[in-house]
Design an enzyme around this catalytic site. Structure first.
Site, PDB file in Angstrom:
ATOM      1  N   PRO A   1       1.935  -0.318  -1.538  1.00 45.76           N
ATOM      2  CA  PRO A   1       0.667   0.340  -1.220  1.00 45.76           C
ATOM      3  C   PRO A   1       0.558   0.853   0.210  1.00 45.76           C
ATOM      4  CG  PRO A   1       0.381  -2.037  -1.366  1.00 45.76           C
ATOM      5  CD  PRO A   1       1.759  -1.735  -1.875  1.00 45.76           C
TER       6      PRO A   1
ATOM      7  N   ASN B   1       9.951  -2.451   0.473  1.00 45.41           N
ATOM      8  CA  ASN B   1       8.851  -2.672   1.409  1.00 45.41           C
ATOM      9  C   ASN B   1       7.605  -2.786   0.528  1.00 45.41           C
ATOM     10  OD1 ASN B   1       6.817  -2.728   3.263  1.00 45.41           O
ATOM     11  ND2 ASN B   1       7.570  -1.017   4.486  1.00 45.41           N
TER      12      ASN B   1
ATOM     13  N   HIS C   1       2.356 -10.156   1.188  1.00 37.71           N
ATOM     14  CA  HIS C   1       1.621 -11.352   1.628  1.00 37.71           C
ATOM     15  C   HIS C   1       0.712 -11.926   0.540  1.00 37.71           C
ATOM     16  CE1 HIS C   1       3.021  -9.527   5.289  1.00 37.71           C
ATOM     17  NE2 HIS C   1       2.219  -8.504   5.136  1.00 37.71           N
TER      18      HIS C   1
ATOM     19  N   ASP D   1       7.666 -12.897  -8.856  1.00 35.30           N
ATOM     20  CA  ASP D   1       8.174 -13.273 -10.180  1.00 35.30           C
ATOM     21  C   ASP D   1       9.001 -12.144 -10.791  1.00 35.30           C
ATOM     22  OD1 ASP D   1       7.001 -15.737  -9.960  1.00 35.30           O
ATOM     23  OD2 ASP D   1       5.325 -15.315 -11.308  1.00 35.30           O
TER      24      ASP D   1
ATOM     25  N   LEU E   1       8.498  -2.036   8.491  1.00 37.57           N
ATOM     26  CA  LEU E   1       8.600  -1.192   9.687  1.00 37.57           C
ATOM     27  C   LEU E   1       8.205  -1.991  10.916  1.00 37.57           C
ATOM     28  CD1 LEU E   1       6.828   1.527   7.747  1.00 37.57           C
ATOM     29  CD2 LEU E   1       8.808   2.190   9.093  1.00 37.57           C
ATOM     30  N   SER E   2       7.101  -2.712  10.798  1.00 37.22           N
ATOM     31  CA  SER E   2       6.586  -3.484  11.932  1.00 37.22           C
ATOM     32  C   SER E   2       7.170  -4.898  11.902  1.00 37.22           C
ATOM     33  CB  SER E   2       5.052  -3.552  11.858  1.00 37.22           C
ATOM     34  OG  SER E   2       4.647  -4.228  10.681  1.00 37.22           O
TER      35      SER E   2
ATOM     36  N   ARG F   1      -0.133 -11.982   8.043  1.00 34.45           N
ATOM     37  CA  ARG F   1       1.093 -11.233   7.727  1.00 34.45           C
ATOM     38  C   ARG F   1       2.351 -12.086   7.918  1.00 34.45           C
ATOM     39  NH1 ARG F   1      -0.812  -5.856   7.303  1.00 34.45           N
ATOM     40  NH2 ARG F   1      -2.568  -5.540   8.693  1.00 34.45           N
TER      41      ARG F   1
END
Ligand code: DQA
Length: 146
Positions: A9, A73, A79, A86, A100-101, A110
């Site tokens: 997302p 990603n 989180h 699963d 990325l971060s 996070r």
């Protein structure tokens, strides 16, 4: 070798979204760059992005039997999503987690990932380069003799 790149997302907004954290590259350019790298390595790469948890679960299921490794990603679902965990474990396809971060240098919520303990590896904090490092790492892992 066939690999699948999954983006979760809000990653469709890369390049416009919180650029001080995520940088100015669009998802399209990240996918294009990785596709070029894959061609150089004669690796097949499929790219998929979706904002819905169930769509991501479905795409992971479709990988059974035709994908050797997954780059993922999962965005915020990293989180929160036991369903995604699963699905990944259910397929038994090796995967690398990408961010990325640097998620460990950000808000505490996070710091926990539902998928990292079973990943081949986690690449977090290198911006666009996180994708390239994860790609190299996954290929090296898949080429490794048993
Ligand atoms: C992200 C980090 C997540 O915490 C966040 O929800 C994202 C992007 C990253 O690439 O740094 O959407 O996965």
């Amino acid at each position: 070798m066939r690999l699948l790149l999954i983006n979760g997302p809000n990653l469709n907004l890369l390049g416009q979204r919180e650029t001080s954290i995520y940088g100015s590259s669009s998802l399209e350019s990240i996918e294009l760059e990785l596709t070029k790298k894959a061609e150089e390595r004669t690796v097949e790469l499929d790219c998929f992005q979706n904002n819905f948890e169930g769509a991501l679960v479905d795409r992971i299921h479709q990988a059974i039997g035709n994908v050797d490794g997954i780059l993922i990603n999962a965005g915020a679902y990293t989180h929160t999503s036991i369903a995604l965990r699963d699905a990944l474990l259910g397929t038994q396809i090796p995967y690398v987690e990408i961010h990325l971060s640097n998620i460990y240098a950000r808000e505490e919520f996070r710091h926990h990932s539902f998928i990292s303990d079973r990943a081949i590896g986690v690449v977090s904090g290198f911006g666009v380069m996180s994708y390239q490092l994860a790609f190299e790492g996954l290929i090296a892992y898949l080429h490794k003799p048993e």
